[in-house]
Scaffold this active site. Structure first.
Site, PDB file in Angstrom:
ATOM      1  N   ASP A  46       0.841  -1.213   0.000  1.00 37.40           N
ATOM      2  CA  ASP A  46       0.000   0.000   0.000  1.00 37.40           C
ATOM      3  C   ASP A  46       0.868   1.252   0.000  1.00 37.40           C
ATOM      4  OD1 ASP A  46       0.740  -0.765   2.689  1.00 37.40           O
ATOM      5  OD2 ASP A  46      -0.680   0.701   3.460  1.00 37.40           O
TER       6      ASP A  46
ATOM      7  N   GLU B 121       0.077  -0.940   5.869  1.00 36.31           N
ATOM      8  CA  GLU B 121       1.115  -0.472   6.780  1.00 36.31           C
ATOM      9  C   GLU B 121       0.901   1.015   7.030  1.00 36.31           C
ATOM     10  OE1 GLU B 121       4.880   1.147   8.300  1.00 36.31           O
ATOM     11  OE2 GLU B 121       3.888   1.696   6.445  1.00 36.31           O
TER      12      GLU B 121
HETATM   13 ZN   LIG Z   1       6.720   2.315   4.238  1.00 35.89          ZN
END
Ligand SMILES: [Zn+2]
Length: 379
Positions: free
Chosen positions: A71, A137
């Protein structure tokens, strides 16, 4: 137009998939296809709305894990970008431009190419190579690495060493590796007073007046000295609110939000106890609402740090500097498995910015560094 290296080809492929948290847009599918062809057993782990996968190749013996995220953070206003964020262009200065170029699709491409080459050169390598990849994340991160680590812990999965591809470098690829991170402990403090008229203070209790000296003492407190790997623990107030808006009213309550970035010299319980002692000393009527977002972790010099440093030295000629500075990363979850964790990736100068970019040739160097680390640990 010269042909792109395999690493850059794959990095461009990944950047062209607009995988803004927690959407993956097929990045993991692409990585898994490559890993399956290299002999990896795949285990997709979709948890709630988050795509994750675990992949493993090898038998018994030490396990090296490559960890990272597909992501990316949002682009911000598209018209501000020099090249569109998901076009993945290499500009005249040799910079690969696009959202995720540095954080961290470039590293993901380098990992895949390094591993493909390594298993081709060493089909009977020692131990096992694994991948732990998430698509959350940059977001809330509840169903990403943290959740996958819980599953690995439940089934007693062995994980000796882990390289997280976060952009750790400062000016040249490999100049800095992160061998730990500080802990982060947040808190909302509520101090209760008694609302009243400013002309009749004897009938009220002003929480601003009561809290001010206590906050001053907290801000001046020396929490620890840090150590060889960590700077001293820091305390910062980020929000302070009180008052009704009226100029003639003593408010009934004050709220302060503060955060500790703490070293391995302090503990959560120790910091909490010292905060309470200071507030008690000032006789406050208060409440504390704590939020621990990450414990500190530290990877001491050992197999992994040595292998990474030697590989950076042999590929670039540079001595790397281990550091624990910066924010937190998913490394903190993986370290709870008792794993040695090092973050090693490209230069972080433009991460999360408009016009995120990375020197294209640095990604080829990073591939070499990962390859050499595999050789040092598992050949
Ligand atoms: Zn990162």
């Amino acid at each position: 137009m010269t042909a792109l290296s395999p690493t850059l080809e794959l990095a461009c492929d990944l950047i062209r998939r607009p995988s803004v948290t927690p959407v993956d847009e097929g990045c993991q599918e692409l990585m898994m296809r490559r890993l399956a062809a290299a002999g990896f057993a795949l285990e997709p782990m979709r948890i709630e709305e988050v795509d994750n996968f675990w992949a493993r190749r090898g038998g018994d013996g030490p396990v090296l894990c490559f960890a990272g995220h597909t992501d990316v953070v949002p682009t911000g206003p598209l018209q501000s970008w020099q090249h569109q964020p998901f076009d993945a262009l290499i500009d005249a200065q040799g910079m690969l431009c696009g959202r995720g170029a540095a954080d961290m699709k470039g590293s993901l491409a380098s990992m895949i190419i390094a591993v493909e080459r390594f298993v081709a050169d060493h089909p009977k390598h020692k131990g096992a190579i694994t991948f732990l990849i998430t698509s959350d994340e940059e977001g809330p991160a509840h169903h990403g690495t943290k959740a996958v680590v819980e599953r690995l812990r439940e089934r007693g999965e062995r994980l000796d060493w882990c390289i997280v591809g976060e952009p750790s470098s400062t000016t040249l690829v490999g100049d800095v590796v992160k061998n730990g991170r500080r802990g982060s402990l947040g808190c909302t403090l509520t101090v209760r007073g008694k609302q009243g008229h400013v002309a009749y203070p004897h009938l009220a209790r002003n929480p601003i007046h009561l809290a001010a000296p206590a906050l001053a003492e907290l801000a001046a407190e020396h929490w620890d000295n840090g150590n060889a790997y960590f700077p001293p623990t820091s305390f910062q107030v980020s929000n302070l609110n009180s008052g009704t808006g009226a100029t003639n009213v003593i408010p009934g309550e004050l709220k302060a939000v503060f955060n500790f970035r703490f070293s391995t010299e302090s503990t959560v319980e120790g910091l909490q106890q010292r905060v309470r002692a200071i507030l008690d000393k000032h006789g406050l009527d208060y409440e504390l609402d704590w939020a621990l977002s990450g414990l500190p972790f530290l990877t001491q010099p050992g197999d992994l740090l040595d292998a990474v440093a030697a590989s950076i030295k042999s590929v670039t000629g540079r001595e790397t500097t281990p550091s624990t500075s910066g924010g937190t990363s998913d490394g903190r979850f993986i370290a709870t498995l008792g794993t040695q964790v090092v973050e090693l990736g490209p230069v972080n100068a433009t991460i999360h910015q408009i016009d995120e970019r990375v020197l294209a040739s640095d990604l080829d160097v990073l591939t070499e560094i990962y390859y050499q680390t595999l050789v040092n640990l598992l050949a």
